[in-house]
Design a protein around this motif. Structure first.
Motif, PDB file in Angstrom:
ATOM      1  N   LYS A  86       0.797  -1.146   0.006  1.00  0.00           N
ATOM      2  CA  LYS A  86      -0.165   0.041  -0.030  1.00  0.00           C
ATOM      3  C   LYS A  86       0.747   1.283   0.040  1.00  0.00           C
ATOM      4  O   LYS A  86       0.357   2.273  -0.461  1.00  0.00           O
ATOM      5  N   GLY A  87       1.945   1.200   0.421  1.00  0.00           N
ATOM      6  CA  GLY A  87       2.978   2.234   0.316  1.00  0.00           C
ATOM      7  C   GLY A  87       3.730   2.519  -0.861  1.00  0.00           C
ATOM      8  O   GLY A  87       4.741   3.152  -1.131  1.00  0.00           O
ATOM      9  N   ARG A  88       3.219   1.608  -1.890  1.00  0.00           N
ATOM     10  CA  ARG A  88       3.660   1.698  -3.229  1.00  0.00           C
ATOM     11  C   ARG A  88       5.145   1.255  -3.432  1.00  0.00           C
ATOM     12  O   ARG A  88       5.962   1.711  -4.108  1.00  0.00           O
ATOM     13  N   LYS A  89       5.516   0.017  -2.545  1.00  0.00           N
ATOM     14  CA  LYS A  89       6.725  -0.560  -2.567  1.00  0.00           C
ATOM     15  C   LYS A  89       6.527  -1.800  -3.520  1.00  0.00           C
ATOM     16  O   LYS A  89       5.839  -2.563  -3.400  1.00  0.00           O
ATOM     17  N   ILE A  90       7.449  -1.920  -4.830  1.00  0.00           N
ATOM     18  CA  ILE A  90       7.477  -2.821  -5.385  1.00  0.00           C
ATOM     19  C   ILE A  90       8.204  -4.409  -4.698  1.00  0.00           C
ATOM     20  O   ILE A  90       9.069  -3.952  -4.477  1.00  0.00           O
ATOM     21  N   LEU A  91       7.342  -5.460  -4.648  1.00  0.00           N
ATOM     22  CA  LEU A  91       7.858  -6.352  -4.241  1.00  0.00           C
ATOM     23  C   LEU A  91       8.550  -7.734  -4.640  1.00  0.00           C
ATOM     24  O   LEU A  91       9.381  -8.475  -4.209  1.00  0.00           O
ATOM     25  N   ASP A  92       8.341  -7.645  -6.093  1.00  0.00           N
ATOM     26  CA  ASP A  92       8.844  -8.891  -6.942  1.00  0.00           C
ATOM     27  C   ASP A  92       8.681  -8.659  -8.369  1.00  0.00           C
ATOM     28  O   ASP A  92       7.986  -7.681  -8.805  1.00  0.00           O
ATOM     29  N   ASN A  93       9.360  -9.172  -9.232  1.00  0.00           N
ATOM     30  CA  ASN A  93       9.025  -9.368 -10.678  1.00  0.00           C
ATOM     31  C   ASN A  93       7.597  -9.801 -10.802  1.00  0.00           C
ATOM     32  O   ASN A  93       6.918 -10.234 -10.135  1.00  0.00           O
ATOM     33  N   SER A  94       7.228  -9.569 -12.073  1.00  0.00           N
ATOM     34  CA  SER A  94       6.010  -9.825 -12.734  1.00  0.00           C
ATOM     35  C   SER A  94       5.789 -11.045 -13.539  1.00  0.00           C
ATOM     36  O   SER A  94       6.835 -10.932 -14.605  1.00  0.00           O
ATOM     37  N   ILE A  95       5.229 -12.042 -13.208  1.00  0.00           N
ATOM     38  CA  ILE A  95       5.312 -13.218 -14.171  1.00  0.00           C
ATOM     39  C   ILE A  95       4.342 -13.281 -15.307  1.00  0.00           C
ATOM     40  O   ILE A  95       3.094 -12.762 -14.999  1.00  0.00           O
ATOM     41  N   LEU A  96       4.834 -13.408 -16.379  1.00  0.00           N
ATOM     42  CA  LEU A  96       3.694 -13.191 -17.616  1.00  0.00           C
ATOM     43  C   LEU A  96       3.100 -14.186 -17.996  1.00  0.00           C
ATOM     44  O   LEU A  96       3.438 -15.531 -17.533  1.00  0.00           O
ATOM     45  N   CYS A  97       2.252 -13.857 -19.013  1.00  0.00           N
ATOM     46  CA  CYS A  97       1.329 -14.903 -19.395  1.00  0.00           C
ATOM     47  C   CYS A  97       1.999 -16.243 -20.137  1.00  0.00           C
ATOM     48  O   CYS A  97       1.433 -17.202 -20.348  1.00  0.00           O
ATOM     49  N   VAL A  98       3.104 -16.056 -20.901  1.00  0.00           N
ATOM     50  CA  VAL A  98       3.926 -17.015 -21.385  1.00  0.00           C
ATOM     51  C   VAL A  98       4.660 -17.844 -20.607  1.00  0.00           C
ATOM     52  O   VAL A  98       5.127 -18.723 -20.837  1.00  0.00           O
ATOM     53  N   ASP A  99       4.621 -17.574 -19.287  1.00  0.00           N
ATOM     54  CA  ASP A  99       5.412 -18.352 -18.153  1.00  0.00           C
ATOM     55  C   ASP A  99       4.361 -19.595 -17.926  1.00  0.00           C
ATOM     56  O   ASP A  99       3.418 -19.741 -18.090  1.00  0.00           O
ATOM     57  N   ASP A 100       5.143 -20.965 -17.846  1.00  0.00           N
ATOM     58  CA  ASP A 100       4.658 -22.332 -17.600  1.00  0.00           C
ATOM     59  C   ASP A 100       3.957 -22.600 -16.304  1.00  0.00           C
ATOM     60  O   ASP A 100       3.303 -23.304 -16.322  1.00  0.00           O
ATOM     61  N   ARG A 101       4.412 -21.698 -15.389  1.00  0.00           N
ATOM     62  CA  ARG A 101       3.870 -22.052 -13.842  1.00  0.00           C
ATOM     63  C   ARG A 101       2.358 -21.909 -13.698  1.00  0.00           C
ATOM     64  O   ARG A 101       1.941 -21.072 -14.319  1.00  0.00           O
ATOM     65  N   GLY A 102       1.763 -22.690 -12.981  1.00  0.00           N
ATOM     66  CA  GLY A 102       0.494 -22.606 -12.641  1.00  0.00           C
ATOM     67  C   GLY A 102      -0.591 -23.681 -13.228  1.00  0.00           C
ATOM     68  O   GLY A 102      -1.694 -23.589 -13.004  1.00  0.00           O
ATOM     69  N   GLN A 103       0.015 -24.344 -13.924  1.00  0.00           N
ATOM     70  CA  GLN A 103      -1.006 -25.429 -14.939  1.00  0.00           C
ATOM     71  C   GLN A 103      -1.725 -26.150 -13.808  1.00  0.00           C
ATOM     72  O   GLN A 103      -2.948 -26.748 -14.181  1.00  0.00           O
ATOM     73  N   GLU A 104      -0.997 -26.659 -12.831  1.00  0.00           N
ATOM     74  CA  GLU A 104      -1.782 -27.423 -11.925  1.00  0.00           C
ATOM     75  C   GLU A 104      -2.947 -26.935 -11.403  1.00  0.00           C
ATOM     76  O   GLU A 104      -3.971 -27.799 -10.872  1.00  0.00           O
ATOM     77  N   HIS A 105      -3.279 -25.559 -11.205  1.00  0.00           N
ATOM     78  CA  HIS A 105      -4.166 -24.948 -10.746  1.00  0.00           C
ATOM     79  C   HIS A 105      -5.478 -24.945 -11.468  1.00  0.00           C
ATOM     80  O   HIS A 105      -6.589 -25.026 -11.406  1.00  0.00           O
ATOM     81  N   ILE A 106      -5.040 -24.795 -12.841  1.00  0.00           N
ATOM     82  CA  ILE A 106      -6.096 -24.715 -14.015  1.00  0.00           C
ATOM     83  C   ILE A 106      -6.784 -26.156 -13.965  1.00  0.00           C
ATOM     84  O   ILE A 106      -7.780 -26.503 -14.334  1.00  0.00           O
ATOM     85  N   ASP A 107      -5.782 -27.132 -13.977  1.00  0.00           N
ATOM     86  CA  ASP A 107      -6.343 -28.787 -14.078  1.00  0.00           C
ATOM     87  C   ASP A 107      -7.466 -28.903 -12.822  1.00  0.00           C
ATOM     88  O   ASP A 107      -8.321 -29.618 -12.909  1.00  0.00           O
TER      89      ASP A 107
END
Length: 489
Positions: A86-107
């Motif tokens: 909320k204090g406008r501090k960036i906390l990490d990189n942004s994972i893009l749509c072409v990234d493979d991660r997360g398929q297990e949650h879609i399944d």
């Protein structure tokens, strides 16, 4: 008095200042690179992209001189979010749509809901590219980032927030999370409960075109903006493209050509969502009230950038590479499944077929563009069957500057392609959105009449179109024929 549009893409960011005569009086652009920390991973350095965005805004504002900006809006690519405090501090990189991660949650989502039940709430085609599976991956694998994040904001909303606006999420980007109820035009209680993502980490949903605050005095001084510049909620870049191409009524269609090629038909709310589902079409709110859009897309612009970076030393311009392409159809076939295959088909990859020692790099580039256009032909047939086809496409984005690229697409698709005077329609649409929201422009129709003008029409060559239709039949055999090999690789 002028309006500032910002268009943040996967590979670069643009800013443009437009006066009320409909002219672009200043424009700036910077590229940035994807990060690939591991095979299959694709990220943006959030802090670096924010820094570059500020530089681009400042450059465009300085070019505009004594024509003060009164309002701004931002369009950006979909799905990817930035974890921020909320204090406008960036906390990490942004994972893009072409990234493979997360398929297990879609399944898991598919198993628990089934596609038709899910689609009735959030009409999207399921795949790992959306925000929800990426956030859940962070929750499981980087809990310190998830816990520290007060908000996960899409890039358009993140930039607005960093400039000083209240934290909000526009409805076109909210739709790309898989946590949004289209008919309610708000977050889905059912999908949020299933995901176990904390609701407070998702900002309130507002329609694109809502004034969400003003640029802070500190940011205004840093960027050279006057005090009190209104910040207007933007939207998905293809929605901004559509508005900037004059897509303010049902029956129009846009061919966006940026990091991704994207065909965007514009229509009224479909009477049968399940018919859209059966034809592999998503449904999303347009920036224009009461209108909706769908997307057929692939990573055409990113493939051209990959080609340039791989086959040249980086000093060769895109226009030079265009001139190297042969006038006639190539002798190659390209399967453009490099990172984003159709409907998230598993176990596939990009393929170039027909190479010889006599093959020149210009022919390879043309074949890449042919393959990305072939990808759209079946989707076009589905749109026609649903009454959503268009008699022409309005081209937008950096790729629309290419005569050869537009002619190739017209030849393959078999319909005229129009190039507007201002091809950076994402920038223009964002600026128009800012003007409409703040009353500087009367309504979308009046804004389109003032800002959108056509420069050139590209019509299909009948002989080449017939040849490409035959070649498309071969193209359709590539992925099924090579599937055992691609799966093994």
């Amino acid at each position: 008095m002028s309006l500032l549009g910002i268009d943040l893409g996967t590979s670069g960011v643009k800013a443009g200042v437009f006066n009320l005569d409909g002219a672009c009086i200043a424009q700036a652009y910077r590229e940035y690179d994807m990060l690939h920390p591991q095979p299959g991973w694709s990220e943006l350095d959030s802090s670096n992209v924010w820094k570059i965005t500020c530089e681009v805004i400042a450059e465009a504002v300085a070019q505009a001189g004594n024509d003060p900006v009164t309002a701004l809006s931002i369009g950006s690519f979909g799905e990817a979010v930035v974890p921020v405090s909320k204090g406008r501090k960036i906390l990490d990189n942004s994972i893009l749509c072409v990234d493979d991660r997360g398929q297990e949650h879609i399944d898991r989502l598919l198993a628990d809901f089934g596609h038709e039940v899910f689609y009735a709430i959030n009409p999207n085609l399921l795949g790992p590219n959306y925000s929800m599976p990426k956030i859940l991956w962070l929750k499981e694998h980087r809990p310190e980032v998830y816990d520290a994040a007060d908000l996960f904001l899409h890039w358009a909303d993140f930039i607005a927030f960093m400039l000083g606006a209240e934290p909000t999420t526009n409805n076109s980007h909210a739709n790309r999370t898989l946590l949004f109820d289209l008919k309610k035009n708000d977050w889905s209680d059912e999908l949020l409960a299933w995901s176990v993502i904390d609701r407070e980490k998702l900002a309130p949903v507002v329609p694109g075109g809502t004034v969400t605050g003003t640029v802070s005095n500190a940011m205004a001084e840093q960027l050279g903006l006057p005090k009190g510049v209104k910040v207007v909620a933007g939207g998905h870049d293809q929605c901004c493209n559509a508005l900037g191409c004059g897509g303010v009524s049902a029956g129009r269609a846009v061919y966006g050509m940026g990091s991704f090629d994207c065909i965007t038909p514009i229509y009224n709310m479909p009477s049968d969502l399940q018919e859209m589902c059966r034809n592999n079409l998503n449904v999303e709110h347009h920036l224009v009230p009461d209108l909706f859009v769908s997307f057929h897309y692939n990573q055409a612009g990113l493939l051209v950038k990959w080609f340039r970076d791989t086959f040249t030393d980086g000093s060769v311009s895109y226009s030079q590479l265009d001139r190297e392409m042969p006038a006639e159809p190539s002798r190659l076939l390209v399967l453009p499944h490099f990172d984003t295959p159709p409907h998230h088909t598993p176990d596939t990859a990009g393929v170039i077929v027909g190479l010889r020692t006599s093959t020149k790099r210009g022919e390879i580039l043309k074949a890449i563009q042919e393959g990305t256009a072939f990808y759209f032909l079946e989707g076009m047939d589905a749109l026609k069957n649903l009454g959503l086809g268009a008699s022409e496409y309005i081209a937008s984005g950096g790729g629309a500057q290419s005569d050869a690229g537009l002619q190739l697409r017209s030849d393959i698709l078999g319909v005229p392609v129009v190039r507007p005077v201002i091809t950076e329609a994402g920038l223009l649409g964002a600026a128009m959105n800012a003007g409409i929201a703040t009353g500087v422009l009367q309504n979308p129709e009046a804004a389109a009449e003032l800002f959108v003008r056509h420069e050139r029409l590209f019509e299909p060559d009948e002989k080449r179109h017939a040849f490409y239709r035959e070649k498309h039949a071969l193209y359709k055999q590539l992925q099924p024929s090579l599937q055992p090999v691609l799966k093994t690789l």
